[in-house]
Design an enzyme around this catalytic site. Structure first.
Site, PDB file in Angstrom:
ATOM      1  N   HIS A  12      31.792  50.680  67.500  1.00  0.00           N
ATOM      2  CA  HIS A  12      32.709  50.208  68.551  1.00  0.00           C
ATOM      3  C   HIS A  12      31.978  49.541  69.725  1.00  0.00           C
ATOM      4  CE1 HIS A  12      32.238  54.521  70.316  1.00  0.00           C
ATOM      5  NE2 HIS A  12      31.398  53.718  70.934  1.00  0.00           N
ATOM      6  N   HIS A  59      34.069  56.793  77.394  1.00  0.00           N
ATOM      7  CA  HIS A  59      32.754  56.467  77.973  1.00  0.00           C
ATOM      8  C   HIS A  59      32.800  56.410  79.496  1.00  0.00           C
ATOM      9  CE1 HIS A  59      32.498  54.893  73.850  1.00  0.00           C
ATOM     10  NE2 HIS A  59      31.191  54.905  73.950  1.00  0.00           N
ATOM     11  N   HIS A 192      22.097  54.999  67.529  1.00  0.00           N
ATOM     12  CA  HIS A 192      21.753  54.138  68.672  1.00  0.00           C
ATOM     13  C   HIS A 192      21.407  54.970  69.895  1.00  0.00           C
ATOM     14  CE1 HIS A 192      26.150  54.622  69.258  1.00  0.00           C
ATOM     15  NE2 HIS A 192      26.138  54.004  70.407  1.00  0.00           N
ATOM     16  N   GLU A 239      27.614  59.938  68.384  1.00  0.00           N
ATOM     17  CA  GLU A 239      29.002  59.514  68.140  1.00  0.00           C
ATOM     18  C   GLU A 239      29.387  59.655  66.672  1.00  0.00           C
ATOM     19  OE1 GLU A 239      29.379  56.117  71.664  1.00  0.00           O
ATOM     20  OE2 GLU A 239      29.188  55.501  69.589  1.00  0.00           O
TER      21      GLU A 239
END
Ligand code: DHB
Ligand code: FE
Length: 281
Positions: A12, A59, A192, A239
């Site tokens: 995303h 976030h 990431h 995530e």
């Protein structure tokens, strides 16, 4: 009873929203990423889900560091999209599936999950970008129930707990008194890290092993602690817990779960991008 038709998982990254806005899908940097999505669009066109239950991580838009629920379930008639600072265009509001929200909330609390219920909830890029990738033309033809899992501020829920949450969500969907078709979406990952000494960290071997595990042994990742997962996937790679929740939700369908599509491409921005589709039946 409602029909649980399958599950999808997608990365995303905010830059995807910028690329869509600027029409860069065919450029060499973006093409291998966007190439993953037409088969998913076709699958959704055939399967026609009415409702999407979305595991995602906020976030800092709806929940900031001062108030951080571990698990939060949307119970709103409408979810407005806003941008917490990436400069990407926002999408029109999404319609909520209120009846399923409350059914899920009741089921989860009865199963001893101490969730936060959100009758107002702004949704960020994590909730909206996969829907835009799945339905690039116009608005997504689904109502939604967003479920936020904290992967932003420690302490994070364990993979084991997230799997249990996903399983309870799957049970609740299967027991929902409705004739609607429900799909479950996981938004996030794969490996990431956006900050610190390991910024740019990507772990292809682990990502691929994780994707395979969702097919052959869905509980495999529950062996890892949150810190193990940070070490293996990066501070934001955790995530991938959303993927685990989605796959756990499908576990109520037992061996009828088949993986029908996947894509993996490194990198987009700082992230290893993954895409998977599981079909029930
Ligand atoms: C990036 C990835 C994310 O998951 C996110 O939420 C924001 C940015 C990135 O790689 O740029
Ligand atoms: Fe993210």
């Amino acid at each position: 009873m409602a029909q649980l038709i399958g599950g999808l998982a997608s990365s995303h990254i905010p830059a995807i929203g910028g690329a869509i806005h600027k029409g860069l899908q065919a450029e060499s940097y973006w093409a291998p990423f966007f190439a993953g999505y037409p088969p998913v669009q076709k699958w959704l066109g055939e399967q026609k889900p009415d409702v999407m239950v979305i595991f995602y991580n906020d976030h800092g838009l709806n929940f900031f560091l001062d108030k951080m629920p571990t698990f939060a379930v949307g119970a709103a008639a409408q979810y407005d999209n806003a941008d917490e600072g990436w400069g990407i265009p926002t999408l029109p509001p999404f319609k909520g599936e209120l009846d399923l929200s409350w059914h899920l909330i009741n089921h989860l609390v009865a199963k001893d999950f101490d969730i936060v219920t959100c009758q107002e909830m702004l949704v960020d890029h994590a909730c909206t970008l996969p829907l835009k990738l799945f339905w690039p033309e116009g608005e997504a033809p689904v109502t939604i129930v967003p479920i936020n899992i904290n992967t932003v501020q420690f302490p994070l829920p364990s993979a084991k707990r997230v799997y249990a949450l996903g399983k309870a969500v799957g049970e609740a969907i299967a027991a929902w008194d409705s004739n609607k078709k429900v799909a479950v979406l996981a938004s996030g990952g794969l490996s990431h890290q956006l900050d610190g000494e390991r910024a740019g960290f990507i772990n292809k071997d682990f990502d691929l092993q994780f994707m395979d595990s969702l097919v052959s042994n869905p509980e495999w990742a529950t062996q890892f602690s949150s810190l193990d997962l940070v070490e293996k996937t990066g501070t934001q790679g955790v995530e991938l817990l959303m993927w685990l929740a989605m796959r756990a939700a499908l576990s109520v369908a037992g061996p009828r779960v088949k993986d029908v599509h996947r894509n993996y491409h490194i990198p987009i921005s700082n992230t290893a991008t993954g895409l998977m589709v599981f079909q029930v039946g």
